[in-house]
Scaffold this active site. Structure first.
Site: not given
Length: 243
Positions: A9, A103, A177
């Protein structure tokens, strides 16, 4: 000599094989795949006897790869591998066998050929896929989840205040964060794998492959084996006709 090509991908991986040995070349990100880049990759290798391709990326990229290969080596034998209902010792669990990603199919084949035992196979790539096989090579089915980068990207795209970052941080409760996102997405992947192993407690090998395999393996509470080129190994098994 044979040429193995794994078109994923996000990147193209490839290797040449001689006497059953896989010699991997440099991977190529999908966003850099063009005629000139492919020629640069392969112009220096000897003419392969056969080319085996696994492709889950865009059809246009597959067509380009095949065109370049035939331009470099006229009339070369190209084998485009597809998932099957049963082959190479594996029985596919999918109701529509061809819908199982090739895959994943090749990873099952490679694992069965190498270990001949129950296994949990996790591809830690763009998507995280989990597939189980039993002691008879029967595929038990699988799970699909976003991979680490995809999870981070989805937070960045779906919220105003959560930034996307590929920086590594300590895996712990975080007080800023970026680290919280890093640890949260990593914990999601770890939890998925350990949940599967808890839910299906049959003793089995845990095999990890894909770009984030080493990272995830390092934080699991269970032993695992990292096989970075599992799809390429599966392609070699197909070419050699292993059963």
């Amino acid at each position: 000599m044979n040429l193995l090509i794994d078109m994923g991908n996000t990147r193209l991986k490839w290797a040449v094989t001689t006497a059953g040995l896989i010699m991997a070349g440099p991977p190529l990100p999908n966003n850099r795949i063009d005629r000139d880049e492919l020629i640069q990759l392969w112009k220096g290798i000897y003419r392969p006897r056969r080319i085996a391709i696994s492709c889950v990326s865009a059809n246009r990229l597959l067509e380009l790869v095949q065109t370049v290969a035939r331009g470099l080596w006229l009339d070369v034998d190209i084998i485009l591998v597809k998932s099957q209902s049963q082959a190479f010792g594996i029985i596919n669990a999918y109701q529509q066998p061809e819908r199982l990603g090739v895959d994943r199919w090749l990873s099952l084949i490679a694992t069965w050929h190498k270990y001949r035992s129950p296994a949990c196979i996790v591809d830690c790539g763009t998507a995280i896929t989990v597939d189980l096989i039993d002691a008879n090579g029967r595929h038990q089915g699988g799970l699909i989840s976003p991979g680490l980068t995809l999870m981070k990207a989805s937070l960045g795209q779906g919220t105003e205040a959560l930034p996307f970052s590929e920086t590594k941080h300590a895996f712990a409760l975080a007080n800023y964060t970026e680290a919280a996102i890093y640890s949260g997405t990593l914990a999601s992947a770890i939890g998925l794998i350990e949940h599967v192993l808890t839910k299906y407690p049959v003793t089995m090998r845990l095999i990890l492959t894909g770009g984030d395999a080493e990272l995830i393996a390092g934080h699991l509470e269970v032993a695992s084996i990292v096989e970075p080129d599992l799809v390429l190994q599966g392609l070699l098994c197909v070419l050699e006709g292993h059963t």
